[in-house]
Write a protein that holds these residues in place. Structure first.
Motif, PDB file in Angstrom:
ATOM      1  N   GLN A  23       0.626  -1.307   0.001  1.00 26.14           N
ATOM      2  CA  GLN A  23      -0.063   0.150  -0.083  1.00 26.14           C
ATOM      3  C   GLN A  23       0.823   1.192   0.155  1.00 26.14           C
ATOM      4  O   GLN A  23       0.577   2.264  -0.844  1.00 26.14           O
ATOM      5  N   LEU A  24       1.763   1.280   0.913  1.00 20.22           N
ATOM      6  CA  LEU A  24       2.638   2.540   0.930  1.00 20.22           C
ATOM      7  C   LEU A  24       3.521   2.733  -0.347  1.00 20.22           C
ATOM      8  O   LEU A  24       3.700   3.711  -0.838  1.00 20.22           O
ATOM      9  N   ARG A  25       4.017   1.461  -0.794  1.00 20.87           N
ATOM     10  CA  ARG A  25       4.987   1.699  -1.964  1.00 20.87           C
ATOM     11  C   ARG A  25       4.033   2.085  -3.211  1.00 20.87           C
ATOM     12  O   ARG A  25       4.546   3.047  -4.111  1.00 20.87           O
ATOM     13  N   LEU A  26       2.848   1.488  -3.176  1.00 23.63           N
ATOM     14  CA  LEU A  26       1.767   2.283  -4.370  1.00 23.63           C
ATOM     15  C   LEU A  26       1.436   3.522  -4.288  1.00 23.63           C
ATOM     16  O   LEU A  26       1.737   4.157  -5.279  1.00 23.63           O
ATOM     17  N   SER A  27       1.385   3.873  -2.998  1.00 27.15           N
ATOM     18  CA  SER A  27       0.942   5.306  -2.608  1.00 27.15           C
ATOM     19  C   SER A  27       2.247   6.300  -3.204  1.00 27.15           C
ATOM     20  O   SER A  27       2.166   7.477  -3.830  1.00 27.15           O
ATOM     21  N   ILE A  28       3.306   5.920  -2.844  1.00 24.17           N
ATOM     22  CA  ILE A  28       4.628   6.592  -3.228  1.00 24.17           C
ATOM     23  C   ILE A  28       4.795   6.661  -4.831  1.00 24.17           C
ATOM     24  O   ILE A  28       4.908   7.634  -5.396  1.00 24.17           O
ATOM     25  N   MET A  29       4.745   5.505  -5.346  1.00 20.29           N
ATOM     26  CA  MET A  29       4.931   5.490  -6.910  1.00 20.29           C
ATOM     27  C   MET A  29       3.685   6.255  -7.593  1.00 20.29           C
ATOM     28  O   MET A  29       3.952   6.811  -8.429  1.00 20.29           O
ATOM     29  N   THR A  30       2.439   6.228  -7.273  1.00 18.30           N
ATOM     30  CA  THR A  30       1.425   6.955  -7.917  1.00 18.30           C
ATOM     31  C   THR A  30       1.643   8.387  -7.549  1.00 18.30           C
ATOM     32  O   THR A  30       1.671   9.245  -8.601  1.00 18.30           O
ATOM     33  N   LEU A  31       2.249   8.957  -6.320  1.00 19.14           N
ATOM     34  CA  LEU A  31       2.574  10.176  -6.077  1.00 19.14           C
ATOM     35  C   LEU A  31       3.451  10.682  -7.163  1.00 19.14           C
ATOM     36  O   LEU A  31       3.435  11.693  -7.884  1.00 19.14           O
ATOM     37  N   LEU A  32       4.564  10.034  -7.470  1.00 10.83           N
ATOM     38  CA  LEU A  32       6.011  10.311  -8.074  1.00 10.83           C
ATOM     39  C   LEU A  32       5.539  10.234  -9.742  1.00 10.83           C
ATOM     40  O   LEU A  32       6.088  10.884 -10.143  1.00 10.83           O
TER      41      LEU A  32
END
Length: 96
Positions: free
Chosen positions: A14-23
């Motif tokens: 979940q957190l890595r997906l959030s980071i990737m989506t933001l980036l």
């Protein structure tokens, strides 16, 4: 029944997906902004950024601004491709 390939485990957290989506949506982002956007702790976000960096999905740059360290991240071409594949796999998975 079509066998679905496993969703990319590096991105699927979940957190890595959030980071990737933001980036995906910015040229680059600094650590504080990512932390603020995700609501994650410094320790947790550091660990996840390292995992994404080890996978080659993001570049992490540390520099000094005055006496403070500024950590900024940007998505790599590999990361962009991995996200496109992840989204395509997710659509198949959800039968969209």
């Amino acid at each position: 029944q079509v066998m679905l390939k496993e969703l990319n485990p590096i991105i699927h957290s979940q957190l890595r997906l959030s980071i990737m989506t933001l980036l995906l949506s910015v040229e680059e982002a600094d650590f504080s902004w990512l932390k603020e956007q995700t609501g994650a702790t410094s320790g947790n976000i550091s660990v996840q950024l390292d995992k994404l960096s080890e996978a080659g999905y993001i570049d992490i740059r540390k520099e000094f601004v005055g006496k403070k360290t500024r950590t900024s991240c940007r998505i790599t071409e590999t990361g962009r491709t991995a996200m496109e594949e992840y989204i395509a796999d997710l659509k198949k998975f959800l039968n969209l």
